[in-house]
Design a protein around this motif. Structure first.
Motif, mmCIF file in Angstrom:
data_model
loop_
_atom_site.group_PDB
_atom_site.id
_atom_site.type_symbol
_atom_site.label_atom_id
_atom_site.label_comp_id
_atom_site.label_asym_id
_atom_site.label_seq_id
_atom_site.Cartn_x
_atom_site.Cartn_y
_atom_site.Cartn_z
ATOM 1 N N GLN A 97 4.715 25.505 -28.119
ATOM 2 C CA GLN A 97 6.140 25.245 -27.877
ATOM 3 C C GLN A 97 6.955 25.682 -29.080
ATOM 4 O OE1 GLN A 97 7.015 23.952 -24.865
ATOM 5 N NE2 GLN A 97 9.088 24.564 -25.411
ATOM 6 N N THR A 98 7.881 26.573 -28.855
ATOM 7 C CA THR A 98 8.739 27.026 -29.966
ATOM 8 C C THR A 98 9.672 25.896 -30.371
ATOM 9 O OG1 THR A 98 8.662 29.316 -29.214
ATOM 10 C CG2 THR A 98 10.463 28.710 -30.702
ATOM 11 N N ILE A 99 9.606 25.531 -31.655
ATOM 12 C CA ILE A 99 10.578 24.554 -32.163
ATOM 13 C C ILE A 99 11.537 25.183 -33.180
ATOM 14 C CG2 ILE A 99 9.212 22.484 -31.658
ATOM 15 C CD1 ILE A 99 8.541 22.453 -34.718
ATOM 16 N N ARG A 100 11.168 26.346 -33.722
ATOM 17 C CA ARG A 100 12.096 27.133 -34.545
ATOM 18 C C ARG A 100 11.754 28.599 -34.350
ATOM 19 N NH1 ARG A 100 13.090 22.613 -35.726
ATOM 20 N NH2 ARG A 100 13.825 21.740 -37.681
ATOM 21 N N HIS A 101 12.785 29.424 -34.303
ATOM 22 C CA HIS A 101 12.546 30.866 -34.262
ATOM 23 C C HIS A 101 13.511 31.518 -35.239
ATOM 24 C CE1 HIS A 101 11.203 34.696 -32.813
ATOM 25 N NE2 HIS A 101 12.440 35.068 -32.558
ATOM 26 N N ARG A 102 13.030 31.819 -36.451
ATOM 27 C CA ARG A 102 13.891 32.335 -37.508
ATOM 28 C C ARG A 102 13.293 33.594 -38.124
ATOM 29 N NH1 ARG A 102 17.522 28.470 -39.350
ATOM 30 N NH2 ARG A 102 18.542 30.295 -40.217
ATOM 31 N N THR A 108 8.472 31.891 -37.471
ATOM 32 C CA THR A 108 8.711 31.343 -36.143
ATOM 33 C C THR A 108 7.668 30.264 -35.979
ATOM 34 O OG1 THR A 108 8.938 31.917 -33.774
ATOM 35 C CG2 THR A 108 7.171 32.990 -34.970
ATOM 36 N N ARG A 109 7.952 29.216 -35.223
ATOM 37 C CA ARG A 109 6.963 28.132 -35.128
ATOM 38 C C ARG A 109 6.760 27.715 -33.681
ATOM 39 N NH1 ARG A 109 5.103 26.962 -39.412
ATOM 40 N NH2 ARG A 109 5.261 24.873 -40.223
ATOM 41 N N GLN A 110 5.535 27.956 -33.193
ATOM 42 C CA GLN A 110 5.131 27.481 -31.874
ATOM 43 C C GLN A 110 4.091 26.386 -32.089
ATOM 44 O OE1 GLN A 110 5.334 31.051 -32.396
ATOM 45 N NE2 GLN A 110 7.414 30.693 -31.677
ATOM 46 N N ILE A 111 4.485 25.170 -31.807
ATOM 47 C CA ILE A 111 3.559 24.071 -32.120
ATOM 48 C C ILE A 111 2.585 23.827 -30.973
ATOM 49 C CG2 ILE A 111 5.216 22.974 -33.664
ATOM 50 C CD1 ILE A 111 5.500 20.743 -31.510
ATOM 51 N N CYS A 121 -11.769 21.983 -23.956
ATOM 52 C CA CYS A 121 -12.112 22.905 -22.867
ATOM 53 C C CYS A 121 -13.394 23.687 -23.116
ATOM 54 C CB CYS A 121 -10.967 23.896 -22.638
ATOM 55 S SG CYS A 121 -9.428 23.105 -22.218
ATOM 56 N N ARG A 122 -13.815 23.813 -24.372
ATOM 57 C CA ARG A 122 -15.005 24.626 -24.717
ATOM 58 C C ARG A 122 -14.823 26.078 -24.284
ATOM 59 N NH1 ARG A 122 -18.341 21.759 -28.295
ATOM 60 N NH2 ARG A 122 -17.447 19.691 -28.143
ATOM 61 N N ILE A 123 -13.613 26.552 -24.488
ATOM 62 C CA ILE A 123 -13.273 27.956 -24.210
ATOM 63 C C ILE A 123 -12.524 28.464 -25.450
ATOM 64 C CG2 ILE A 123 -11.913 29.525 -22.740
ATOM 65 C CD1 ILE A 123 -12.097 27.359 -20.503
ATOM 66 N N ASP A 124 -12.748 29.715 -25.833
ATOM 67 C CA ASP A 124 -11.995 30.284 -26.960
ATOM 68 C C ASP A 124 -10.495 30.185 -26.675
ATOM 69 O OD1 ASP A 124 -14.449 30.987 -27.969
ATOM 70 O OD2 ASP A 124 -14.049 33.155 -28.031
ATOM 71 N N VAL A 125 -9.749 29.725 -27.669
ATOM 72 C CA VAL A 125 -8.291 29.623 -27.534
ATOM 73 C C VAL A 125 -7.632 30.609 -28.497
ATOM 74 C CG1 VAL A 125 -6.269 28.139 -27.824
ATOM 75 C CG2 VAL A 125 -8.380 27.194 -26.841
ATOM 76 N N ILE A 126 -6.805 31.476 -27.952
ATOM 77 C CA ILE A 126 -6.015 32.380 -28.793
ATOM 78 C C ILE A 126 -4.601 31.802 -28.871
ATOM 79 C CG2 ILE A 126 -5.394 34.784 -29.246
ATOM 80 C CD1 ILE A 126 -8.431 34.323 -28.688
ATOM 81 N N ALA A 127 -4.112 31.617 -30.095
ATOM 82 C CA ALA A 127 -2.815 30.959 -30.309
ATOM 83 C C ALA A 127 -2.042 31.692 -31.402
ATOM 84 C CB ALA A 127 -3.041 29.501 -30.714
ATOM 85 N N ASP A 128 -0.823 31.268 -31.617
ATOM 86 C CA ASP A 128 0.015 31.824 -32.692
ATOM 87 C C ASP A 128 0.188 33.339 -32.529
ATOM 88 O OD1 ASP A 128 1.568 31.949 -34.961
ATOM 89 O OD2 ASP A 128 -0.117 31.961 -36.353
ATOM 90 N N PHE A 129 0.695 33.736 -31.376
ATOM 91 C CA PHE A 129 0.814 35.164 -31.057
ATOM 92 C C PHE A 129 1.933 35.861 -31.840
ATOM 93 C CE2 PHE A 129 -1.517 33.646 -27.394
ATOM 94 C CZ PHE A 129 -2.383 34.697 -27.121
#
Ligand SMILES: Nc1ncnc2c1ncn2[C@@H]1O[C@H](COP(=O)(O)OP(=O)(O)O)[C@@H](O)[C@H]1O
Ligand SMILES: [Mg+2]
Length: 365
Positions: A97-102, A108-111, A121-129
């Motif tokens: 969830q974006t809480i700041r986009h600067r 930029t911060r997606q929490i 889930c035991r599945i690879d998670v890709i985050a912070d794109f």
């Protein structure tokens, strides 16, 4: 190891999570879609984090945890709905969830808590794109144009996609293969905020309330004078700029308007800011495809059609992906790009110094 992918998207509208399960080989196939609205408490927590406030670190961590638990519920539902086992899913692309986009300040911060989602889930998670594109000098947004190009480009036609989420973003797919894209300004963010303030409703269903009012052209020109709209590409924005305090400032210059006239004018503002950017970029746009929740706002679509004479307008369903599934599918696709070590950004769109592999992997086991 399976080659299915999950995409989890919760955008600036802050309405909830859209999740899809898909395969991309040998061709794109959607295997499931789930929407989970945000529980009131989580929405309030996330909304409060949009502005600076006390004890942000802990509040961010706890909201990120709650969001990741909701993401996990979406994953569980997708798997059981489609009789898919976790080990058949290669990776989850989780936007956060974006809480700041600067981007102008280099962040930029997606929490979220990707480790928690991977553990659940035991599945690879890709985050912070987004942050790698910003590190390379880009806006970190929009990231969907490369996916739009891969999925929807058609030789010989100048077409565009517009995603009307909280914020709107466009992708121009030219007949000769060129691509452009940027954020254009508000989508639903002000429409939702105003109807919530005035009528206690979360959104203007089908745009009916807006359609009951009259557009105030003096207010509309004040809104359209916002400097962000005239800025050239690359550009991106968020609730950092388009929030209710911004709207109140604009309204203070036009006192006494009826509430539904304001809603009509805000609808015109969204439509015009999209149409103006499209027209400024392409003089011979042939077709526009609409996705995001704004695609359900009939009044908004009529205003968009008025502002774009000669352009055929349809929702993305005619291209094979329903409007509320395009963004989530894009993040499933971007997760696949990460796994294949392929770039996910388009430097021409974001302004980054070059193509980059986006995201960080939290292994599932
Ligand atoms: N039936 C509808 N009529 C009008 N607007 C709608 C309708 N359904 C959804 N929306 C709008 O779409 C928004 C959600 O769009 P979405 O694409 O999920 O945005 P985001 O990606 O920012 O979360 C809602 O907040 C609402 O404003
Ligand atoms: Mg949403």
């Amino acid at each position: 190891m399976g080659e299915r992918f999950i995409g989890l998207m919760s955008g600036t509208s802050m309405d909830g999570v859209d999740a899809v399960l898909a395969e991309f080989e040998p061709f794109c196939q959607l295997l499931g879609h789930v929407h989970q609205p945000f529980p009131t408490e989580l929405r309030e927590q996330l909304m409060a984090l949009q502005q600076p406030g006390p004890n942000e670190i802990e509040r961010e961590a706890l909201a990120g945890q709650a969001l990741s638990q909701l993401y996990a519920v979406c994953v569980d539902q997708l798997l059981s709905q489609s009789a898919t086992r976790a080990d058949q899913v290669r990776a989850i692309g989780a936007h956060g969830q974006t809480i700041r986009h600067r981007p102008e300040l280099g962040y930029t911060r997606q929490i979220q808590q990707p480790a928690l989602l991977a553990e659940r889930c035991r599945i690879d998670v890709i985050a912070d794109f987004r942050s790698r594109d910003i590190a390379a000098g880009g806006q970190g947004a929009p990231l969907v144009p490369k996916f739009h190009q891969a999925m929807f480009a058609k030789a010989g036609e100048n077409r565009a996609l517009v995603n009307i989420g909280g914020i709107s973003n466009i992708t121009l797919l030219y007949a000769d293969g060129r691509v452009e894209g940027c954020d254009t300004g508000p989508g639903n963010v002000l429409l939702d905020g105003w109807i919530e303030q005035e009528r206690g409703l979360p959104f203007d269903r089908d745009g009916n309330w807006g359609a009951s009012g009259r557009i105030d052209f003096a207010l509309l020109s004040t809104l359209l004078a916002e400097p962000f709209l005239a800025r050239p590409m690359p550009k991106s924005t968020g609730r950092d700029l388009f929030h209710m305090a911004w709207l109140r400032q604009q309204l203070a210059r036009h006192p006494g308007l009826a509430a539904n006239d304001v809603q009509a004018t805000l609808s015109a503002f969204t439509a015009r800011s999209i149409a103006d950017m499209l027209r400024q970029s392409s003089s011979d746009l042939q077709a526009l495809y609409v996705c995001g929740g704004g695609a359900w706002n009939g009044f908004l679509l009529r205003l968009l059609a008025d502002a774009l004479p000669g352009v055929s307008i349809a929702d993305s369903g005619v291209l094979g992906v329903a409007p509320d599934q395009v963004e989530a599918l894009a993040f499933a696709w971007l997760a696949r790009c990460h796994v294949l070590r392929q770039a996910g950004n388009l430097p021409i769109v974001t302004g980054a110094a070059g193509e980059r592999i986006l995201g960080a992997c939290y292994p599932g086991y």
